[in-house]
Write a protein that holds these residues in place. Sequence first.
Motif, PDB file in Angstrom:
ATOM      1  N   MET A  36      10.406  26.914 -21.277  1.00 22.94           N
ATOM      2  CA  MET A  36       9.234  26.516 -20.256  1.00 22.94           C
ATOM      3  C   MET A  36       9.921  25.503 -18.937  1.00 22.94           C
ATOM      4  O   MET A  36       9.025  25.687 -18.003  1.00 22.94           O
ATOM      5  CB  MET A  36       8.699  25.298 -21.765  1.00 22.94           C
ATOM      6  N   VAL A  37      10.906  24.065 -19.486  1.00 21.98           N
ATOM      7  CA  VAL A  37      11.019  23.132 -18.483  1.00 21.98           C
ATOM      8  C   VAL A  37      11.231  24.147 -16.511  1.00 21.98           C
ATOM      9  O   VAL A  37      11.190  24.020 -15.816  1.00 21.98           O
ATOM     10  CB  VAL A  37      12.306  22.482 -18.586  1.00 21.98           C
ATOM     11  N   LEU A  38      12.260  25.142 -16.838  1.00 23.67           N
ATOM     12  CA  LEU A  38      13.330  25.585 -15.762  1.00 23.67           C
ATOM     13  C   LEU A  38      11.708  26.366 -15.136  1.00 23.67           C
ATOM     14  O   LEU A  38      12.040  26.537 -14.300  1.00 23.67           O
ATOM     15  CB  LEU A  38      14.448  26.199 -16.068  1.00 23.67           C
ATOM     16  N   HIS A  39      10.309  26.828 -15.762  1.00 22.86           N
ATOM     17  CA  HIS A  39      10.096  27.567 -15.367  1.00 22.86           C
ATOM     18  C   HIS A  39       9.073  26.823 -13.652  1.00 22.86           C
ATOM     19  O   HIS A  39       8.595  27.011 -12.508  1.00 22.86           O
ATOM     20  CB  HIS A  39       8.878  27.991 -16.282  1.00 22.86           C
ATOM     21  N   TYR A  40       9.298  25.977 -14.030  1.00 23.76           N
ATOM     22  CA  TYR A  40       8.631  24.232 -13.388  1.00 23.76           C
ATOM     23  C   TYR A  40       9.593  24.655 -11.789  1.00 23.76           C
ATOM     24  O   TYR A  40       9.137  24.738 -10.631  1.00 23.76           O
ATOM     25  CB  TYR A  40       8.502  22.930 -13.841  1.00 23.76           C
ATOM     26  N   VAL A  41      10.888  25.299 -12.369  1.00 27.52           N
ATOM     27  CA  VAL A  41      11.518  24.974 -10.691  1.00 27.52           C
ATOM     28  C   VAL A  41      10.920  26.024  -9.898  1.00 27.52           C
ATOM     29  O   VAL A  41      10.528  25.806  -8.564  1.00 27.52           O
ATOM     30  CB  VAL A  41      12.974  25.269 -11.208  1.00 27.52           C
ATOM     31  N   VAL A  42      10.820  27.571 -10.874  1.00 26.58           N
ATOM     32  CA  VAL A  42      10.025  28.410  -9.757  1.00 26.58           C
ATOM     33  C   VAL A  42       8.607  28.958 -10.053  1.00 26.58           C
ATOM     34  O   VAL A  42       7.727  30.213  -9.814  1.00 26.58           O
ATOM     35  CB  VAL A  42      10.549  29.809 -10.260  1.00 26.58           C
ATOM     36  N   GLN A  43       7.759  27.328 -10.194  1.00 29.72           N
ATOM     37  CA  GLN A  43       6.110  27.488 -10.352  1.00 29.72           C
ATOM     38  C   GLN A  43       5.687  27.056  -9.105  1.00 29.72           C
ATOM     39  O   GLN A  43       5.277  26.153  -8.739  1.00 29.72           O
ATOM     40  CB  GLN A  43       5.525  26.772 -11.953  1.00 29.72           C
ATOM     41  N   GLY A  44       5.337  28.276  -8.924  1.00 27.85           N
ATOM     42  CA  GLY A  44       4.888  27.922  -7.029  1.00 27.85           C
ATOM     43  C   GLY A  44       2.839  26.877  -7.159  1.00 27.85           C
ATOM     44  O   GLY A  44       3.210  26.970  -6.101  1.00 27.85           O
TER      45      GLY A  44
END
Length: 403
Positions: A124-132
């Motif tokens: 979930m945290v790493l998804h923020y990196v590619v959350q446009g």
Amino acid sequence: MHYELPIGAFAAALLVLVPLPWHWRARNVPTLSIIAWLFFSNIMLAVNAIIWADNINITAQVWCDIATKFQIGATMALPACCLCLCIHLERIASVRQVRTTVEQKRRRMLFDLAMCWGVPIISMVLHYVVQGHRFDIVEDFGCRPATYISIAAIFLVWVPQLVVVALTLAFAGAALYHFFRRRLTFARHLQDTQSALTPGRYFRLMAMALSQMIWATFLTITNMVLTVGGGLRPWTSWADVHSNFGRIAVFPTVFIPETQWRWTYFIFWTVPLTALMFFAFFAFGQDAVKEYRAVFGAVRRIAHLPEKEKAAPAHTLPSFTRLPAPKRMSGRGASSDFGTHTDKTLHSKPQGDFPLTPRSTSSFGTSVPEYDARDYGDVHSLHKPASLSDALPPRTHDAHDMA
């Protein structure tokens, strides 16, 4: 309105709770985690289908922030839980660890909690990196996580899932290898390891993990191919990717291509289908049948319903028992117990001693040798008396001599 969407999701959420009691008693962290992830995933899908039925209104924004992140974690949680399960099954099937101490159980539980909940939270945290941007809202389906389609998204979202799936399949293969090496003594091996698993439970867990991983592999690869099929976007900078981050994109049904809408519809049903697969593996086992009987018994007692009478068997096989030998009087006295005769009694032929009567558990094979040991002369005459009067003991007035 697609009424089947919330109804199907709610039904799947209830079905996945059916195996909860016996998994809770077993303190099986991976299976309990699978139940929790599938339950909340179906509940969120059902709520989304109700709130955004035939509309794209931007409402319940905080709910969408939670639901979209939970969806990202759930896609990683199922492979991680199955990986913990297969590691445990492989350890049981091997001979590396015969006994499990309390400290080892505690370390295993901590490892399972870290894998089943810590790894999904990291995803979930790493998804923020590619959350446009914040999230998307699709008519009839509700809010969906937004992903900036790029090389970084492939390695942060889909590749970790495939790696966990590959590890799960590897441990499952090793567990099956150990089983086939010990297939003749596998049940005894489970007892020696002091495991609560039976061969039936072992194979249900193994089959469930393998089927879920094959299913997850198909979904992950298909979703990745269809998502990146339109092309990858360049990764320029963090500021460029996250510019206007608070934006909420809406997608009405009339603007969604038919192929994309069908795929979205299919993706929605993958979560209820996964829950149904989990239910099917554990709803018809021995533990489930015992639980159903307990529930039905409680309902019968509460409703004061009469219990169903058991039908008497239509045919019963006769059984045979040995009557005690008549008491014989001698100089030293004699015992009335057949197994405690003196040598003198054993070598004396009784009068009218009939070896078998039709009310017993003794077999012919164990009775004849004992009579053969006596000095009777003609053994066959014991089984075929000349007449009924010869077979019956003499009439007596002593109560202790009554057969």
